[in-house]
Enzyme design. Structure first.
Site: not given
Length: 618
Positions: A53-54, A89, A348-349
């Site tokens: 995540d991130d 997200c 996700d990003n």
């Protein structure tokens, strides 16, 4: 400070027994690669998909995960030019699991009305996404960790996420609370794990699903989604509908408290002297970008010191992910199935901290936010290779279906990623060279503290359409914001995106790629015009929509002088009619399907200097 995998040998401080009980456009056609790597004994391969995540690529997070290097980077391929298409997200995750751009899923935010789990359900996607398709192909499917935002302790069963033989989901409002997570297994009620580190809980659940999947003696897909290295968020909201009224958005400070991620205790001491890489775009002396980004003040030293701490906490928190990856690989090997298993590792990003004077966050079109890690290992995958072909999140579902032996779906906005060395080499000249980048709504500063009295936690009017294009001799980013400001960077000469060549105060070059500068911009604008509302094949082969005769396949081809009038005078330009929090078509200006023109072949095989409408052509 770097360290070896041996330094991470400490066991998880978690009672395993306590966890065990919870334990419309033309389709591309069959896009499977001819030389999909062979699998062991002719059996359908297993697939493990690890989604952080991130996680950043441009702040060098992969330099600090030695076990991931050992088990994935050294044993597989790093896709250096992998991009998310929406840098936040939930929209990114939905695109990943459906193979569709956010403008086609219409899940464009993390909360209702424009995003989150309720929007995923309302769009009818719960019965039409990756696990459903894999089950139809004979796979058992499992998932543990974060699925979507606004998937909560109250709506987890309204309905349950479809398509999973086994699941154990992280739930809001505890998703980002590292030491007070709540998981929900299969159709059991949610269970709190207060006092345990979220990633350690997830690691045990992941190993349990590996064991369960192997015992079932069927090909399996296992999704593992740790929350690290996302910021720590203590929230009291359940993903409520925030509405569409710009003037009455809730005060985010009232329902969410942001702070640095929280590492496991065994990792708290690491990286004491590490700082954010001081790249040229780190807190630059002059403003960069467009729209609200260009109005940012320079960060003061107290702010920078805090951001360095935030960065170190991210690296520390990733150590638990590093251990998780190693434990999963080792468990697969113990079961004798590793050689017939593909392992994907991505996020996700991306993330920025201090670049362009920005405090911790994402949601921008800069490389830090959209260019992210993707590593794949498995049967026939090239080992220790760094590939520079362009790949995106909407390519991942087609790739997984290709591995499973399923045909390409007509509604996919991406295409399968080549995995073997031969396939990578063969597709270099034919693969798409662009990324469609899109965002709606607001940007959030996720640092726990705001150091400027004028700074707001939420920044509105962060809606934009962007195009990332990397081809032979060019490396560009072009974007149009909802206030109709424009942005363009030549990353060949400006890799840190400092000089926006379309800002009114910037001196533009006279020529680019051997033609006048404005001619290149006209082509990019037309390409973005197609991509911002594309579907299916058109998202992969957008030049075909502009030139149906098939004589233009890339930007170089489109720069032919005979196309000048078409691009500069006849084609509509990308613009917005207004800024909105979500994807509302009548706010987004001309639409290619309704207003666009295509270049028409003339008599005798020549080409007229003119166009016909896309709707007339189709």
């Amino acid at each position: 400070m770097r360290f070896s995998g041996a330094a991470l040998a400490a066991g998880l401080q978690l009672p395993t027994a306590a966890l065990a009980s919870h334990g419309s456009q033309k389709p591309l056609g069959d896009d499977r690669l001819d030389s999909t790597p062979a699998t062991k004994g002719g059996k359908q391969p297993n697939i493990v998909f690890i989604l952080t995540d991130d996680q950043d690529l441009h702040m060098n997070s992969l330099d600090y995960v030695p076990l991931i290097k050992k088990h994935l980077l050294d044993e597989g391929t790093l896709y250096k030019r992998h991009y998310c298409t929406t840098a936040i997200c939930c929209p990114a995750r939905v695109s990943l699991l459906t193979g569709q751009q956010a403008h086609n899923t219409n899940v464009t935010d993390v909360n209702p009305p424009h995003g989150g789990y309720p929007k995923f359900i309302n769009q009818g996607l719960n019965n039409n996404y990756l696990p459903i398709w894999l089950q139809e192909a004979g796979y058992n499917t499992y998932y543990t960790g974060k699925l979507f935002n606004a998937h909560t302790v109250e709506n987890y069963n309204s309905p349950y996420p479809a398509g999973w033989n086994g699941s154990d989901f992280l739930l809001d409002p505890y998703t980002y609370n590292y030491l007070n997570s709540s998981f929900q297994r299969n159709q059991d009620p949610p269970k709190s794990y207060e006092g345990f580190h979220s990633v350690d809980v997830l690691a045990e659940k992941s190993l349990g699903f590996v064991d369960e999947a192997v015992r079932a003696d069927r090909p399996f897909f296992l999704g593992i989604a740790p929350v690290a290295p996302h910021s720590n968020v203590k929230s009291n909201t359940l993903g409520d509908d925030v509405g569409d009224d710009w003037g009455n958005l809730p005060d985010i400070e009232e329902f969410a408290k942001f702070g640095p991620p929280v590492p496991a205790k065994r990792h708290e001491h690491l990286f004491k002297d590490v700082k954010i890489p001081r790249t040229p775009n780190f807190n630059p002396d002059k403003p960069t970008g467009a729209n609200w980004v260009r109005l940012r003040k320079k960060l003061n030293q107290e702010n920078i010191d805090y951001n360095d701490h935030f960065y170190r906490q991210r690296l520390r928190t990733l150590q638990s992910v590093d251990e998780l990856v190693a434990s999963v690989v080792e468990r697969l090997e113990e079961h004798g199935v590793l050689d017939n298993t593909y392992i994907f590792y991505t996020t996700d990003n991306g993330y920025h901290i201090s670049q362009h004077r920005l405090n911790p966050g994402k949601e921008c079109g800069f490389e830090e936010d959209i260019n992210i890690p993707l590593i794949i290992r498995g049967p026939g995958v090239a080992k220790g290779v760094v590939s520079e072909i362009v790949t995106t999140h909407v390519d991942l579902a087609p790739t997984i279906l290709n591995i499973a032996g399923l045909p390409h779906r007509a509604d996919f906005d991406g295409e399968a990623i080549p995995l073997s060395r031969k396939d990578i080499e063969d597709t270099v000249k034919t693969r798409h060279e662009h990324v469609t980048v899109e965002f709606w709504g607001f940007a959030v500063s996720e640092g726990g503290k705001l150091f400027d009295e004028d700074e707001e936690r939420l920044t509105l009017n962060n809606t934009y359409k962007g195009l990332r294009i990397l081809g032979r001799g060019y490396n560009f980013y072009y974007a149009v914001w909802c206030n109709n400001e424009h942005e363009f960077y030549d990353l060949s000469t400006d890799p840190y995106q400092i000089n926006n060549l379309l800002h009114p105060t910037t001196t533009k070059p006279k020529t680019l790629l051997g033609v006048e500068f404005h001619k290149v911009i006209a082509r990019l604008d037309s390409l973005l015009f197609v991509l911002k509302s594309c579907k299916g094949r058109t998202c992969v082969r957008p030049w075909e929509a502009l030139h149906p005769q098939g004589n233009v396949a890339n930007l170089h081809d489109a720069l032919g002088k005979r196309f000048d009038v078409f691009y500069e005078q006849q084609q509509k330009k990308v613009r917005f009619d207004r800024c909105e929090l979500g994807y509302i078509v009548d706010a987004e200006g001309p639409q290619f399907e309704r207003d666009g023109v295509v270049y028409k072949a003339g008599a005798g095989g020549g080409y007229k200097r003119g166009g016909i409408s896309w709707s007339e052509w189709t």
